[in-house]
Every structure is written in structure tokens, then in C-alpha cells.
Design an enzyme around this catalytic site. Structure first.
Site, PDB file in Angstrom:
ATOM      1  N   TYR A 267       0.854  -1.204   0.000  1.00 54.74           N
ATOM      2  CA  TYR A 267       0.000   0.000   0.000  1.00 54.74           C
ATOM      3  C   TYR A 267       0.889   1.253   0.000  1.00 54.74           C
ATOM      4  O   TYR A 267       0.706   2.160  -0.815  1.00 54.74           O
ATOM      5  CB  TYR A 267      -0.925   0.001   1.220  1.00 54.74           C
ATOM      6  CG  TYR A 267      -1.817   1.223   1.306  1.00 54.74           C
ATOM      7  CD1 TYR A 267      -2.912   1.378   0.457  1.00 54.74           C
ATOM      8  CD2 TYR A 267      -1.566   2.240   2.232  1.00 54.74           C
ATOM      9  CE1 TYR A 267      -3.741   2.499   0.528  1.00 54.74           C
ATOM     10  CE2 TYR A 267      -2.387   3.357   2.313  1.00 54.74           C
ATOM     11  CZ  TYR A 267      -3.472   3.484   1.464  1.00 54.74           C
ATOM     12  OH  TYR A 267      -4.289   4.598   1.532  1.00 54.74           O
TER      13      TYR A 267
ATOM     14  N   LYS B 222       1.227   4.236  -2.911  1.00 51.85           N
ATOM     15  CA  LYS B 222       0.933   5.646  -2.648  1.00 51.85           C
ATOM     16  C   LYS B 222       2.167   6.518  -2.927  1.00 51.85           C
ATOM     17  O   LYS B 222       2.035   7.671  -3.354  1.00 51.85           O
ATOM     18  CB  LYS B 222       0.413   5.824  -1.226  1.00 51.85           C
ATOM     19  CG  LYS B 222      -0.974   5.200  -1.019  1.00 51.85           C
ATOM     20  CD  LYS B 222      -2.002   5.825  -1.962  1.00 51.85           C
ATOM     21  CE  LYS B 222      -3.410   5.314  -1.771  1.00 51.85           C
ATOM     22  NZ  LYS B 222      -4.385   5.964  -2.670  1.00 51.85           N
TER      23      LYS B 222
HETATM   24  P1  NAD Z   1     -13.409   3.774   0.595  1.00 48.17           P
HETATM   25  O1  NAD Z   1     -13.082   2.319   0.688  1.00 48.17           O
HETATM   26  O2  NAD Z   1     -14.538   4.318   1.389  1.00 48.17           O
HETATM   27  O3  NAD Z   1     -13.632   4.189  -0.927  1.00 48.17           O
HETATM   28  C1  NAD Z   1     -12.831   3.697  -1.979  1.00 48.17           C
HETATM   29  C2  NAD Z   1     -13.715   3.525  -3.203  1.00 48.17           C
HETATM   30  O4  NAD Z   1     -12.897   3.033  -4.284  1.00 48.17           O
HETATM   31  C3  NAD Z   1     -14.837   2.494  -2.968  1.00 48.17           C
HETATM   32  O5  NAD Z   1     -16.103   3.061  -3.223  1.00 48.17           O
HETATM   33  C4  NAD Z   1     -14.488   1.379  -3.920  1.00 48.17           C
HETATM   34  O6  NAD Z   1     -15.616   0.696  -4.471  1.00 48.17           O
HETATM   35  C5  NAD Z   1     -13.671   2.096  -4.998  1.00 48.17           C
HETATM   36  N1  NAD Z   1     -12.855   1.112  -5.708  1.00 48.17           N
HETATM   37  C6  NAD Z   1     -11.945   0.266  -5.147  1.00 48.17           C
HETATM   38  N2  NAD Z   1     -11.520  -0.605  -6.080  1.00 48.17           N
HETATM   39  C7  NAD Z   1     -12.152  -0.293  -7.238  1.00 48.17           C
HETATM   40  C8  NAD Z   1     -12.136  -0.851  -8.545  1.00 48.17           C
HETATM   41  N3  NAD Z   1     -11.387  -1.918  -8.859  1.00 48.17           N
HETATM   42  N4  NAD Z   1     -12.920  -0.290  -9.497  1.00 48.17           N
HETATM   43  C9  NAD Z   1     -13.706   0.779  -9.201  1.00 48.17           C
HETATM   44  N5  NAD Z   1     -13.769   1.346  -7.973  1.00 48.17           N
HETATM   45  C10 NAD Z   1     -13.010   0.808  -7.009  1.00 48.17           C
HETATM   46  O7  NAD Z   1     -12.047   4.505   0.960  1.00 48.17           O
HETATM   47  P2  NAD Z   1     -11.697   6.035   1.249  1.00 48.17           P
HETATM   48  O8  NAD Z   1     -11.102   6.075   2.594  1.00 48.17           O
HETATM   49  O9  NAD Z   1     -12.808   6.951   0.885  1.00 48.17           O
HETATM   50  O10 NAD Z   1     -10.485   6.188   0.216  1.00 48.17           O
HETATM   51  C11 NAD Z   1     -10.421   7.138  -0.832  1.00 48.17           C
HETATM   52  C12 NAD Z   1      -8.953   7.382  -1.158  1.00 48.17           C
HETATM   53  O11 NAD Z   1      -8.302   7.958  -0.021  1.00 48.17           O
HETATM   54  C13 NAD Z   1      -8.180   6.093  -1.478  1.00 48.17           C
HETATM   55  O12 NAD Z   1      -7.311   6.330  -2.556  1.00 48.17           O
HETATM   56  C14 NAD Z   1      -7.394   5.837  -0.206  1.00 48.17           C
HETATM   57  O13 NAD Z   1      -6.229   5.085  -0.427  1.00 48.17           O
HETATM   58  C15 NAD Z   1      -7.100   7.255   0.239  1.00 48.17           C
HETATM   59  N6  NAD Z   1      -6.750   7.383   1.660  1.00 48.17           N
HETATM   60  C16 NAD Z   1      -7.625   6.977   2.625  1.00 48.17           C
HETATM   61  C17 NAD Z   1      -7.246   7.086   3.961  1.00 48.17           C
HETATM   62  C18 NAD Z   1      -8.160   6.635   5.077  1.00 48.17           C
HETATM   63  O14 NAD Z   1      -7.711   6.582   6.240  1.00 48.17           O
HETATM   64  N7  NAD Z   1      -9.418   6.319   4.834  1.00 48.17           N
HETATM   65  C19 NAD Z   1      -5.994   7.617   4.299  1.00 48.17           C
HETATM   66  C20 NAD Z   1      -5.134   8.036   3.289  1.00 48.17           C
HETATM   67  C21 NAD Z   1      -5.525   7.912   1.959  1.00 48.17           C
END
Ligand code: NAD
Length: 243
Positions: free
Chosen positions: A143, A147
Site C-alpha cells: 500500500y 501511494k
Molecule cells: P473507501 O473504501 O470508502 O472508498 C474507496 C472507493 O474506491 C470504494 O467506493 C471502492 O468501491 C472504490 N474502488 C476500489 N476498487 C475499485 C475498482 N477496482 N474499481 C472501481 N472502484 C473501485 O475509501 P476512502 O477512505 O474513501 O479512500 C479514498 C482514497 O483515499 C483512497 O485512494 C485511499 O487510499 C485514500 N486514503 C484513505 C485514507 C483513510 O484513512 N481512509 C488515508 C489516506 C488515503
């Protein structure tokens, strides 16, 4: 309405941060095309469901969004997956999933969106990296690597495409209260509400981020208020930097 008349594509639109981005962009006057595996029930101006692991779908998304909305000014590469573990715990499937969704799909989408935006005189792309892409945390080797890769790609594209009027930046959040984080707690047998409250005590601001805290920074980067910001990695962490 600071996005009045603008057209935006948002991936991961059904997720925690994605839903907030879509709501806020539309409230600020943008027309928004939503992409995710299932976009049923999301209020938007165009629905483009599909699997980002399908290269043909990812390659075609920007043109599909431009066709549906009548142009494309903003792309937010927000979809992401997290796999836990050290390299020795990482299966081939975890590797392909993480690289496919977190790096290859945004690469494909940017590659297709840039010429469309250049032709129209410019645009803005915001990628969602992570604070773990700047400095890696423990037990999430692949992961963190994905990133770091999207952070580096953002810096490269930000420089390479500025002359076309396209600003490409990334947001790097620390922990955010979304299904991604909460389902990880649940899988490990913790109550998500208590775990989120406990985690909040480790943040200087006293709580982890809510999706809106991240979406507001994404909207800023997508807006004209950020007109001189290019290739930047903006850490959004409530004062909790990964050391
Ligand atoms: P989340 O799991 O709520 O949302 C991620 C979305 O991506 C989901 O709706 C999922 O269906 C979609 N997705 C995943 N694989 C897919 C695929 N193969 N095809 C189409 N859609 C797909 O997560 P989030 O926390 O809202 O994450 C959003 C972004 O923020 C991500 O890139 C994540 O890495 C990043 N992020 C999140 C955090 C955290 O703590 N939540 C921290 C740092 C970065």
C-alpha cells in the site's frame, strides 16, 4: 458557485471520501460524472460504473465523462484499496489489486484525460495519495509503495503538463473516518467507533479526519484558488505527520 459550468470526473465516488467530493462539487455548481463499481443511488450528472482493474474501462473513462458532460475540466483519482502486511505476507493477488487500482488506473485515466484537457485549454487533476506515500508506516508495504508511486507520478505529471494549463496535484491524508479504515478495524475484531475515538487521541487536533476535511482540500486544489499550485503533495493530517 466557484465550479459553475465546470465538468468533473470522480472515481471511487461510492466511497467515504468520494461521496463527499461529489456532493461538494455539485453543491458548488459543477456537473459531475461518478465512477465506481456500483454507482446506484448516487446523485450525479452522469453514471459510469465499472471496474478500474479493467484497462479498457479505465482508458475510456475520461472520454466517456467528457462525452456525457460536454467537456472535462476536473478529474479526481480517488478510488483506492488497502492491503495489509509485510512483503512476505503479500500474495500475487494483493500485489495486482493494489498496483492495479492505486497506480495503474490513475495512470491510465491521467494519460487519457490530459489530451482532452489540453485541447480545451487546461484543467485540474487531483490524485489521492497518502501520508504513507511520503513516509511509510508499518505492515502495509505494498500500500505504501503504491501511494509513493502515485505521489511521484503526480510530481512528474505536474511539471510535465503545466505548460498545457493542466495542474496536477495530490492530497496525502493521514487516517480518515471512512469504510476503508472502519472495515479494517472490524476485520481485526475492534469496534470501529471506539477504535476511531482511540485513534483520534493520537492526533494533535484531537480527532482523525472526516471525509469532508479531505474533500475540502481536494476542491481547493481543483479550483482557481489553487491556480499557481502544480505537482504539489499536500499533507492533510491534523498535525500528525508520519515520522
Ligand atoms: P473507501 O473504501 O470508502 O472508498 C474507496 C472507493 O474506491 C470504494 O467506493 C471502492 O468501491 C472504490 N474502488 C476500489 N476498487 C475499485 C475498482 N477496482 N474499481 C472501481 N472502484 C473501485 O475509501 P476512502 O477512505 O474513501 O479512500 C479514498 C482514497 O483515499 C483512497 O485512494 C485511499 O487510499 C485514500 N486514503 C484513505 C485514507 C483513510 O484513512 N481512509 C488515508 C489516506 C488515503
Amino acid at each position: 458557485m466557484r465550479f459553475s459550468g465546470q465538468k468533473a470526473l470522480v472515481t471511487g465516488a461510492a466511497g467515504g471520501i468520494g461521496a463527499s467530493i461529489v456532493t461538494r462539487l455539485r453543491a458548488a455548481g459543477a456537473r459531475v460524472a461518478v465512477a465506481d463499481r456500483d454507482v446506484t443511488g448516487i446523485e450525479a450528472d452522469a453514471h459510469l460504473p465499472g471496474d478500474l482493474l479493467d484497462a479498457r474501462y479505465a482508458d475510456a473513462l475520461p472520454l466517456a465523462a467528457a462525452g456525457a458532460l460536454g467537456g472535462l475540466d476536473i478529474v479526481v483519482n480517488n478510488a483506492g484499496v488497502i492491503t495489509r502486511g509485510q512483503v512476505t505476507d503479500t500474495s500475487d493477488a494483493d500485489w495486482s489489486l493494489s498496483v492495479g487500482v492505486n497506480v495503474e488506473a490513475p495512470f491510465r485515466i491521467c494519460r487519457a484525460a490530459i489530451p482532452i484537457m489540453a485541447e480545451a485549454g487546461g484543467g485540474a487533476i487531483v490524485n489521492i495519495a497518502s501520508c504513507w506515500g511520503l513516509r511509510p508506516g508499518p505492515n502495509h508495504a505494498v500500500y505504501c509503495m503504491t501511494k509513493a508511486a502515485i505521489a511521484s507520478l503526480t510530481q512528474c505529471m505536474g511539471r510535465d503538463h503545466a505548460h498545457q494549463g493542466i495542474r496536477i496535484n495530490a492530497v496525502c491524508p493521514n487516517e480518515v473516518n471512512t469504510p476503508m479504515l472502519r472495515s479494517g478495524f472490524a476485520r481485526r475484531g475492534f469496534d470501529p467507533d471506539s477504535a476511531v475515538a482511540e485513534l483520534g487521541k493520537t492526533v494533535p487536533l484531537g480527532r482523525i479526519a472526516e471525509p469532508e476535511d479531505i474533500a475540502d482540500v481536494i476542491l481547493f486544489l481543483a479550483s482557481d484558488a489553487a491556480r499557481y499550485i502544480c505537482g504539489a503533495l499536500i499533507e492533510v493530517n491534523g498535525g500528525k505527520a508520519v515520522s
